[in-house]
Design a protein around this motif. Sequence first.
Motif, PDB file in Angstrom:
ATOM      1  N   SER A   1      -4.473   7.187  -9.453  1.00 55.72           N
ATOM      2  CA  SER A   1      -3.401   7.705 -10.363  1.00 55.72           C
ATOM      3  C   SER A   1      -1.986   7.639  -9.639  1.00 55.72           C
ATOM      4  O   SER A   1      -1.170   8.395  -9.986  1.00 55.72           O
ATOM      5  CB  SER A   1      -3.967   9.297 -10.247  1.00 55.72           C
ATOM      6  OG  SER A   1      -3.907   9.734  -8.934  1.00 55.72           O
ATOM      7  N   ALA A   2      -1.768   6.675  -8.826  1.00 51.42           N
ATOM      8  CA  ALA A   2      -0.629   6.478  -8.111  1.00 51.42           C
ATOM      9  C   ALA A   2       0.544   6.542  -9.162  1.00 51.42           C
ATOM     10  O   ALA A   2       1.807   7.009  -8.680  1.00 51.42           O
ATOM     11  CB  ALA A   2      -0.759   5.326  -6.985  1.00 51.42           C
TER      12      ALA A   2
ATOM     13  N   ASP B   1      -3.597   3.497   4.267  1.00 51.09           N
ATOM     14  CA  ASP B   1      -4.191   5.124   3.996  1.00 51.09           C
ATOM     15  C   ASP B   1      -4.467   5.146   2.801  1.00 51.09           C
ATOM     16  O   ASP B   1      -5.685   5.881   2.225  1.00 51.09           O
ATOM     17  CB  ASP B   1      -3.191   6.126   4.606  1.00 51.09           C
ATOM     18  CG  ASP B   1      -3.156   5.843   6.161  1.00 51.09           C
ATOM     19  OD1 ASP B   1      -4.198   5.883   6.934  1.00 51.09           O
ATOM     20  OD2 ASP B   1      -2.171   6.365   6.579  1.00 51.09           O
ATOM     21  N   TRP B   2      -3.759   4.793   1.773  1.00 49.13           N
ATOM     22  CA  TRP B   2      -3.693   4.933   0.429  1.00 49.13           C
ATOM     23  C   TRP B   2      -4.832   3.872  -0.222  1.00 49.13           C
ATOM     24  O   TRP B   2      -6.005   4.029  -0.888  1.00 49.13           O
ATOM     25  CB  TRP B   2      -2.518   4.748  -0.592  1.00 49.13           C
ATOM     26  CG  TRP B   2      -2.675   4.647  -1.869  1.00 49.13           C
ATOM     27  CD1 TRP B   2      -2.874   5.575  -2.562  1.00 49.13           C
ATOM     28  CD2 TRP B   2      -2.722   3.321  -2.656  1.00 49.13           C
ATOM     29  NE1 TRP B   2      -3.185   5.286  -4.081  1.00 49.13           N
ATOM     30  CE2 TRP B   2      -2.900   3.706  -4.099  1.00 49.13           C
ATOM     31  CE3 TRP B   2      -2.719   2.054  -2.416  1.00 49.13           C
ATOM     32  CZ2 TRP B   2      -3.134   3.043  -5.241  1.00 49.13           C
ATOM     33  CZ3 TRP B   2      -2.679   0.981  -3.457  1.00 49.13           C
ATOM     34  CH2 TRP B   2      -2.924   1.609  -4.813  1.00 49.13           C
ATOM     35  N   ALA B   3      -4.621   2.508   0.290  1.00 54.62           N
ATOM     36  CA  ALA B   3      -5.832   1.555   0.112  1.00 54.62           C
ATOM     37  C   ALA B   3      -7.018   1.594   0.390  1.00 54.62           C
ATOM     38  O   ALA B   3      -8.003   1.435  -0.057  1.00 54.62           O
ATOM     39  CB  ALA B   3      -5.268   0.269   0.583  1.00 54.62           C
ATOM     40  N   GLU B   4      -7.116   2.751   1.352  1.00 54.00           N
ATOM     41  CA  GLU B   4      -8.380   3.026   2.220  1.00 54.00           C
ATOM     42  C   GLU B   4      -9.311   3.783   1.194  1.00 54.00           C
ATOM     43  O   GLU B   4     -10.126   3.687   0.880  1.00 54.00           O
ATOM     44  CB  GLU B   4      -8.379   3.919   3.511  1.00 54.00           C
ATOM     45  CG  GLU B   4      -9.512   4.127   4.057  1.00 54.00           C
ATOM     46  CD  GLU B   4      -9.322   5.104   5.411  1.00 54.00           C
ATOM     47  OE1 GLU B   4      -9.790   4.995   6.582  1.00 54.00           O
ATOM     48  OE2 GLU B   4      -8.253   5.993   5.341  1.00 54.00           O
ATOM     49  N   GLN B   5      -8.720   4.856   0.558  1.00 48.64           N
ATOM     50  CA  GLN B   5      -9.370   5.577  -0.416  1.00 48.64           C
ATOM     51  C   GLN B   5      -9.767   4.878  -1.660  1.00 48.64           C
ATOM     52  O   GLN B   5     -10.940   5.007  -2.042  1.00 48.64           O
ATOM     53  CB  GLN B   5      -8.607   6.909  -0.886  1.00 48.64           C
ATOM     54  CG  GLN B   5      -9.544   7.653  -1.961  1.00 48.64           C
ATOM     55  CD  GLN B   5      -8.496   8.483  -2.915  1.00 48.64           C
ATOM     56  OE1 GLN B   5      -7.483   8.427  -2.737  1.00 48.64           O
ATOM     57  NE2 GLN B   5      -9.303   9.516  -3.379  1.00 48.64           N
ATOM     58  N   LEU B   6      -8.922   3.981  -2.076  1.00 47.05           N
ATOM     59  CA  LEU B   6      -9.062   3.264  -3.472  1.00 47.05           C
ATOM     60  C   LEU B   6     -10.121   2.395  -3.344  1.00 47.05           C
ATOM     61  O   LEU B   6     -11.275   2.172  -3.993  1.00 47.05           O
ATOM     62  CB  LEU B   6      -7.718   2.516  -3.701  1.00 47.05           C
ATOM     63  CG  LEU B   6      -7.818   1.541  -4.783  1.00 47.05           C
ATOM     64  CD1 LEU B   6      -8.050   2.390  -6.281  1.00 47.05           C
ATOM     65  CD2 LEU B   6      -6.808   0.348  -4.803  1.00 47.05           C
ATOM     66  N   LEU B   7     -10.329   1.667  -2.000  1.00 54.64           N
ATOM     67  CA  LEU B   7     -11.283   0.606  -1.932  1.00 54.64           C
ATOM     68  C   LEU B   7     -12.517   1.319  -1.536  1.00 54.64           C
ATOM     69  O   LEU B   7     -13.728   1.029  -2.120  1.00 54.64           O
ATOM     70  CB  LEU B   7     -11.092  -0.290  -0.830  1.00 54.64           C
ATOM     71  CG  LEU B   7     -10.243  -1.556  -1.334  1.00 54.64           C
ATOM     72  CD1 LEU B   7      -9.630  -2.404  -0.129  1.00 54.64           C
ATOM     73  CD2 LEU B   7     -11.178  -2.452  -2.184  1.00 54.64           C
ATOM     74  N   ALA B   8     -12.648   2.328  -0.613  1.00 56.61           N
ATOM     75  CA  ALA B   8     -13.930   2.905   0.141  1.00 56.61           C
ATOM     76  C   ALA B   8     -14.618   3.726  -1.165  1.00 56.61           C
ATOM     77  O   ALA B   8     -15.821   3.654  -1.415  1.00 56.61           O
ATOM     78  CB  ALA B   8     -13.703   3.719   1.273  1.00 56.61           C
TER      79      ALA B   8
ATOM     80  N   GLY C   1       4.928  -7.689  -1.129  1.00 55.66           N
ATOM     81  CA  GLY C   1       5.405  -7.297  -2.214  1.00 55.66           C
ATOM     82  C   GLY C   1       5.901  -5.664  -2.364  1.00 55.66           C
ATOM     83  O   GLY C   1       6.015  -5.299  -1.345  1.00 55.66           O
ATOM     84  N   THR C   2       6.718  -5.577  -3.499  1.00 50.36           N
ATOM     85  CA  THR C   2       7.216  -4.260  -3.572  1.00 50.36           C
ATOM     86  C   THR C   2       6.081  -3.188  -3.597  1.00 50.36           C
ATOM     87  O   THR C   2       4.942  -3.501  -4.093  1.00 50.36           O
ATOM     88  CB  THR C   2       8.131  -4.137  -4.621  1.00 50.36           C
ATOM     89  OG1 THR C   2       7.327  -4.097  -5.882  1.00 50.36           O
ATOM     90  CG2 THR C   2       9.352  -4.801  -4.580  1.00 50.36           C
ATOM     91  N   LEU C   3       6.348  -1.790  -3.361  1.00 49.08           N
ATOM     92  CA  LEU C   3       5.320  -0.748  -3.305  1.00 49.08           C
ATOM     93  C   LEU C   3       4.540  -0.720  -4.780  1.00 49.08           C
ATOM     94  O   LEU C   3       3.363  -0.669  -4.671  1.00 49.08           O
ATOM     95  CB  LEU C   3       5.899   0.532  -2.982  1.00 49.08           C
ATOM     96  CG  LEU C   3       4.870   1.620  -2.889  1.00 49.08           C
ATOM     97  CD1 LEU C   3       3.755   1.519  -2.185  1.00 49.08           C
ATOM     98  CD2 LEU C   3       5.691   3.148  -2.452  1.00 49.08           C
ATOM     99  N   GLY C   4       5.368  -0.657  -5.853  1.00 56.38           N
ATOM    100  CA  GLY C   4       4.766  -0.476  -6.973  1.00 56.38           C
ATOM    101  C   GLY C   4       3.890  -1.505  -7.354  1.00 56.38           C
ATOM    102  O   GLY C   4       2.949  -1.581  -8.021  1.00 56.38           O
ATOM    103  N   ALA C   5       4.348  -2.823  -7.117  1.00 56.42           N
ATOM    104  CA  ALA C   5       3.544  -4.111  -7.334  1.00 56.42           C
ATOM    105  C   ALA C   5       2.272  -4.176  -6.555  1.00 56.42           C
ATOM    106  O   ALA C   5       1.289  -4.478  -7.011  1.00 56.42           O
ATOM    107  CB  ALA C   5       4.357  -5.214  -7.129  1.00 56.42           C
ATOM    108  N   GLN C   6       2.557  -3.507  -5.341  1.00 57.49           N
ATOM    109  CA  GLN C   6       1.361  -3.757  -4.566  1.00 57.49           C
ATOM    110  C   GLN C   6       0.176  -2.705  -4.984  1.00 57.49           C
ATOM    111  O   GLN C   6      -0.974  -2.988  -5.154  1.00 57.49           O
ATOM    112  CB  GLN C   6       1.827  -3.412  -3.101  1.00 57.49           C
ATOM    113  CG  GLN C   6       2.396  -4.357  -2.175  1.00 57.49           C
ATOM    114  CD  GLN C   6       1.534  -5.107  -1.267  1.00 57.49           C
ATOM    115  OE1 GLN C   6       0.507  -5.298  -1.694  1.00 57.49           O
ATOM    116  NE2 GLN C   6       1.814  -5.808  -0.332  1.00 57.49           N
ATOM    117  N   MET C   7       0.693  -1.651  -5.354  1.00 60.21           N
ATOM    118  CA  MET C   7      -0.256  -0.380  -5.856  1.00 60.21           C
ATOM    119  C   MET C   7      -0.858  -0.992  -7.235  1.00 60.21           C
ATOM    120  O   MET C   7      -2.270  -0.719  -7.288  1.00 60.21           O
ATOM    121  CB  MET C   7       0.485   0.884  -6.330  1.00 60.21           C
ATOM    122  CG  MET C   7       1.070   1.729  -5.048  1.00 60.21           C
ATOM    123  SD  MET C   7       1.977   2.979  -5.296  1.00 60.21           S
ATOM    124  CE  MET C   7       1.320   4.110  -4.004  1.00 60.21           C
TER     125      MET C   7
END
Length: 530
Positions: free
Chosen positions: A194-195, A265-272, A325-331
């Motif tokens: 939901s980012a 820290d954000w990617a941690e939740q997404l993946l785990a 990459g930029t933050l939006g593109a990475q997300m």
Amino acid sequence: MKIAVSGAAAEAVDRVVPQLVSDLVASRLTGLDASLWGSEAEEESAKRLGWIESLVVSAPLVPDILALRDKLHADGVNHIVLGGMGGSSLAPEVITRTYGVELTILDSTDPGQILAALRDRLETTAVVISSKSGGTVETDSQKRIYEQAFREVGIDPIERIVVVTDPGSPLDLSARADGYRVFNADPTVGGRFSALTAFGLVPSGLAGVDIAALLREAEAVSLELAQDSVDNPGLILAAAIAGTRPLKNKLGIVADGTHIVGFADWAEQLLAESTGKNGKGILPVVLGRHAPEIGLNLPDVQIVRLVGDYDDTREVADGEIEITGTLGAQMLTWEYATAIAGRLLGINPFDQPDVESAKVATRALLDSRPEATSPAFAQDSVEVRGTASVVAGTTDLNGAIDALLAMVGDDGYVSIQAYVNRLHHQELEGLRDLIAARLSRPVTFGWGPRFLHSTGQFHKGGPAVGVFLQITQAPVEDLEIPGRPFTFGQLIQSQAAGDASVLAEHGRPVLTLTLTDSVSSAAVLARAVR
């Protein structure tokens, strides 16, 4: 977006991506094809693909968010607090930190941390209460305490509290009935995806982020992600992290030159939370540039570096992934890659079957509020409890820690879980590197209870190879929750005890160390770990 790979990751990309292209995975995902994860997952997946269209759905929110920001500024508000957990807080945290904007993140039930937020510029503060389900106990408690605090200083809470939730949720219905300003999010988007929805945009925009620019960053990569091409960064990243043979199921994420702050820290939740189930999964491990795990070349650990400017003349370190990459593109890219990784792993990336178990255990403890179990022993202002396999026969702190760490196998990991005031105990994060150096194995660190909404799913549903070091704290100052029969101190203690009991039921070794004198206890723990 640029991604470079080498070693096992490069082999996986060369082998897996052509098949993904042949199967039209990118275009089918962009077309909201819920059959990508098999028939058993199709019903759930069909209700959880709204994030694919989040850029279009979210764009109309921007003017309303900016208008509210201007109104709050005109009313003298210069400080935004976010009460939220998991996907409701992790995305706004990385967004505001990357854009250099202040946002107080209140993703804790520790009474000291709650009190610190309440005592910080209350008269000029507005609060965003953010909960997808509308029934999260943490955010409900935060809303209640801020309502009381505002009234005590003569401020109408309706003028200072903004709600973000799904339409029709209990919070949506009660907040609208009470007259609060409510932003509804797309109910077809799961919290961790939901980012780029109202959950990420409302608190970030009110705090001062150029949220229109963030959406443009994501839009710039959206066409690439939709194409069935071997150059699609989402396909490349998915193959690199979930297609290695044998699977490298721990992903060490290192910020190494990127302008993005706190992305791991954000990617941690997404993946785990997306992949940790059915005994499978990828465990993200947030690493510093000099973390012990990086130089060990562990066979089950894949290193990914978030770098700055892309340089195609520089060789990628052997066996690593580099991404910029930029933050939006990475997300958006990581969301695509995570969904596709679920297909490669043979799991449904959109459910979280083991998250609710800890909540149920917490509620049971809050309802009965039994006396705390007696410690196995106490030493140097640290009370020691744990599963029998850890504490049986041990009589000192060193022995208990030794017993826990001795259970880490060749494919295992250690999870440190700190249910303490994050503002006062940053030094506990140093235990992560100490244990990783001692064991030469991956070690994760999570602040409780927020990790329950992220890696908590992997701990119980993923491979049964983890051991768990809980650190709790006797509250120095407790805080009543208005309208509730329990305090914040009782809530966080129940959350820790509830999660420990569920981990034990799943056969996971747990050692719980309670700090009774927080000033000296942290140093005692560091000495014991060494």
